[in-house]
Design a protein around this motif. Structure first.
Motif: not given
Length: 138
Positions: A23-24, A26-30, A32, A69, A71
């Motif tokens: 989730a992090a 794919n949201d580009e919250r590196y 996290d 992304r 998957e």
């Protein structure tokens, strides 16, 4: 046949750390993503040297993962070696110009921190060498 674990976006896997990782990512919250690793956790990217430690992992992802992304489609618990659990997930990664099949191996410690992630591209060397970026194809 795989099944969707109730509440999990990853078939056959209900491990919260792995769900949070994808989730992090794919949201580009590196930051996290890196925070899910143990202090000296290791990311083994394909064709590159290991990236060791949270700070280095966050930096690497900022440079290399933008627009990607991941998957995962299936996953399984491989082993419980000592106090570490090892998982293998298979799916694909969509990059800005192409999609590639990928396998991820994860190690999790008793505190549910990632000790390592090994990323393997599931393509032959010939397939990778013959890759033509979409913008160059006519």
């Amino acid at each position: 046949m795989t099944h969707l674990v109730q509440g999990s976006p990853i078939p056959t896997i209900d491990e919260p750390t792995l769900i949070a990782y994808f989730a992090a990512l794919n949201d580009e919250r590196y930051e996290d993503v890196a925070g899910l690793f143990a202090e000296e956790g290791v990311l083994y990217p394909p064709f590159e040297e290991p990236v060791i430690g949270r700070r280095a992992i966050a930096h690497y992802l900022h440079l290399e993962a933008v627009g990607m992304r991941a998957e995962p489609r299936t996953g399984e618990l491989l082993t419980t070696e000592g106090t570490e659990r090892r998982y293998r997930l298979v799916g694909n990664a969509q990059l800005p110009l192409f999609r590639v099949n990928v396998a991820w191996q994860f190690g999790l410690n008793p505190g549910n921190q990632i000790t390592f992630v090994k990323v393997d591209l599931l393509a032959t060397l010939e397939e990778l060498l013959n890759y033509q970026p979409l913008r160059q194809q006519r």
